[in-house]
Design an enzyme around this catalytic site. Structure first.
Site, PDB file in Angstrom:
ATOM      1  N   GLY A   1       2.868   2.249  10.814  1.00 26.61           N
ATOM      2  CA  GLY A   1       3.818   3.344  10.645  1.00 26.61           C
ATOM      3  C   GLY A   1       4.535   3.745  11.923  1.00 26.61           C
TER       4      GLY A   1
ATOM      5  N   HIS B   1      -9.309   1.002   5.303  1.00 25.97           N
ATOM      6  CA  HIS B   1      -8.021   1.247   5.944  1.00 25.97           C
ATOM      7  C   HIS B   1      -8.227   2.193   7.130  1.00 25.97           C
ATOM      8  CE1 HIS B   1      -3.925   2.474   6.674  1.00 25.97           C
ATOM      9  NE2 HIS B   1      -3.567   1.391   6.021  1.00 25.97           N
TER      10      HIS B   1
ATOM     11  N   GLU C   1      -5.026  -4.997  10.678  1.00 26.15           N
ATOM     12  CA  GLU C   1      -4.009  -3.970  10.868  1.00 26.15           C
ATOM     13  C   GLU C   1      -4.259  -3.251  12.191  1.00 26.15           C
ATOM     14  OE1 GLU C   1      -2.081  -2.692   6.917  1.00 26.15           O
ATOM     15  OE2 GLU C   1      -3.828  -1.441   7.191  1.00 26.15           O
TER      16      GLU C   1
ATOM     17  N   ASN D   1       0.871  -1.180   0.000  1.00 26.46           N
ATOM     18  CA  ASN D   1       0.000   0.000   0.000  1.00 26.46           C
ATOM     19  C   ASN D   1       0.909   1.232   0.000  1.00 26.46           C
ATOM     20  OD1 ASN D   1      -1.777   2.068   0.526  1.00 26.46           O
ATOM     21  ND2 ASN D   1      -2.390   1.341   2.555  1.00 26.46           N
ATOM     22  N   TRP D   2       0.994   1.875  -1.164  1.00 25.37           N
ATOM     23  CA  TRP D   2       1.908   3.022  -1.286  1.00 25.37           C
ATOM     24  C   TRP D   2       1.366   4.265  -0.578  1.00 25.37           C
ATOM     25  CZ3 TRP D   2       3.951   3.244  -7.092  1.00 25.37           C
ATOM     26  CH2 TRP D   2       4.730   2.109  -7.345  1.00 25.37           C
ATOM     27  N   LYS D   3       0.110   4.245  -0.186  1.00 24.90           N
ATOM     28  CA  LYS D   3      -0.529   5.418   0.418  1.00 24.90           C
ATOM     29  C   LYS D   3      -0.320   6.641  -0.500  1.00 24.90           C
ATOM     30  CE  LYS D   3      -0.076   3.137   4.822  1.00 24.90           C
ATOM     31  NZ  LYS D   3       0.047   3.191   6.264  1.00 24.90           N
TER      32      LYS D   3
ATOM     33  N   GLY E   1       3.034  -1.186   4.239  1.00 28.09           N
ATOM     34  CA  GLY E   1       3.062   0.248   3.966  1.00 28.09           C
ATOM     35  C   GLY E   1       4.473   0.706   3.646  1.00 28.09           C
ATOM     36  N   GLY E   2       5.154   1.257   4.637  1.00 31.93           N
ATOM     37  CA  GLY E   2       6.488   1.852   4.443  1.00 31.93           C
ATOM     38  C   GLY E   2       7.458   0.976   3.664  1.00 31.93           C
TER      39      GLY E   2
ATOM     40  N   GLU F   1      -6.646   4.634   8.118  1.00 32.75           N
ATOM     41  CA  GLU F   1      -6.471   6.059   7.779  1.00 32.75           C
ATOM     42  C   GLU F   1      -7.731   6.627   7.128  1.00 32.75           C
ATOM     43  OE1 GLU F   1      -2.820   5.446   5.631  1.00 32.75           O
ATOM     44  OE2 GLU F   1      -1.862   4.890   7.520  1.00 32.75           O
TER      45      GLU F   1
ATOM     46  N   SER G   1       3.842  -2.134  10.351  1.00 28.75           N
ATOM     47  CA  SER G   1       5.302  -2.191  10.545  1.00 28.75           C
ATOM     48  C   SER G   1       5.899  -3.551  10.188  1.00 28.75           C
ATOM     49  CB  SER G   1       5.670  -1.799  11.980  1.00 28.75           C
ATOM     50  OG  SER G   1       5.250  -0.470  12.238  1.00 28.75           O
TER      51      SER G   1
HETATM   52  P1  13P Z   1       3.285   0.337   7.683  1.00 30.55           P
HETATM   53  O1  13P Z   1       3.773  -0.957   7.071  1.00 30.55           O
HETATM   54  O2  13P Z   1       4.004   1.536   7.185  1.00 30.55           O
HETATM   55  O3  13P Z   1       3.197   0.236   9.177  1.00 30.55           O
HETATM   56  O4  13P Z   1       1.781   0.524   7.162  1.00 30.55           O
HETATM   57  C1  13P Z   1       0.905  -0.535   7.219  1.00 30.55           C
HETATM   58  C2  13P Z   1      -0.315  -0.176   6.482  1.00 30.55           C
HETATM   59  O5  13P Z   1      -1.051   0.698   6.875  1.00 30.55           O
HETATM   60  C3  13P Z   1      -0.603  -0.901   5.228  1.00 30.55           C
HETATM   61  O6  13P Z   1      -1.889  -0.646   4.779  1.00 30.55           O
END
Ligand code: 13P
Length: 256
Positions: free
Chosen positions: A176, A98, A170, A9-11, A237-238, A100, A216
């Protein structure tokens, strides 16, 4: 055997040039290094889907997903993107719910239930996210939170529709933050989710459901997490913004 899947997920990251370069690197590395049947999904911002879809035509292993969609089929919703548009550029998945989106855009379980219906009606697969906040974990009733997100967001589907859904657990406190859930903490919730699916549908439906862990996740902790019996992959994510790290996480399933 249920499918193993790792999704990035590149956000809201990567412009045209950097996103195209990152995706090209991922395609090459996956082609050269990924040996198993695990599915690889990349979820870039909408604007890159069309370009990346052209690049992905050369790969049988990598598919694309969107990070969101609108619940309506079409219409006067300035700035929004429909599932039919996402489908038309070759994406197969849509991330829904998600944390967010829930937190910053006020998405409720009821809205997510509507979005799920629209995604399925257009022949795409939702990657449906659930998870508790730190406060909810510390209060001790986090399993009730998970149960209610499932009940109100996704359990209105019938068993055939539910078979098209990938779930992602999640924990919000792990996203993050560098604070990963321990394999035991994640496994506890994944096993609970599977038990809730069995209760709502049946044992076979629960057994076939792919449940991802996100929060993470990195090349160091992925193998222990993915070794848990109810964890079928990750939503990254990251670490999905670095081709080497992302593909190393995907490779956790090589030879399994
Ligand atoms: P991180 O891997 O950066 O913690 O993010 C996870 C995430 O929200 C994937 O959708």
């Amino acid at each position: 055997m249920r499918k193993k899947l790792v999704a990035g997920n590149w956000k809201m990251n990567q412009d045209y040039t950097s996103g195209t370069a990152l995706f090209s690197e991922i395609l090459t590395m996956v082609q050269d290094e990924v040996l198993g049947n695990q599915e690889v999904v990349v979820c870039p911002p909408y604007i890159h889907l069309s370009t990346l879809s052209q690049l992905a035509k050369t790969s049988s292993k990598v598919s694309l997903g969107a990070q969101n969609c609108h619940q309506a089929e079409a219409g006067a919703y300035t700035g929004e993107v429909s599932v039919a548009m996402i489908q038309s550029v070759g994406a197969k998945y849509v991330i829904l719910g998600h944390s967010e989106r829930r937190q910053y855009f006020g998405e409720t379980d009821a809205l997510l239930a509507e979005k799920t219906n629209t995604v399925l009606a257009n022949g795409l697969n939702p990657i449906f996210c659930i998870g508790e906040t730190l406060q909810e974990r510390e209060s001790g009733n986090f399993l009730e939170i998970i149960a209610s997100q499932l009940k109100n967001g996704i359990f209105h589907l019938n068993a055939d529709q539910f078979a098209e859904v990938v779930l992602a657990y999640e924990p919000v406190w792990a996203i993050g933050t560098g604070l990963t859930a321990t394999p035991e903490q994640a496994q506890e919730v994944h096993a609970f989710i599977r038990q809730e699916i069995a209760r709502q549908y049946n044992a076979a439906t629960a057994d076939n459901c792919t449940i991802l862990y996100g929060g993470s996740c990195n090349p160091k902790n992925a193998s222990e997490l993915f070794a848990q019996p109810d964890i079928d992959g990750g939503l990254i994510g990251g670490a999905s913004l670095k081709s080497r790290d992302f593909v190393d996480i995907v490779k956790t399933f090589n030879g399994r």
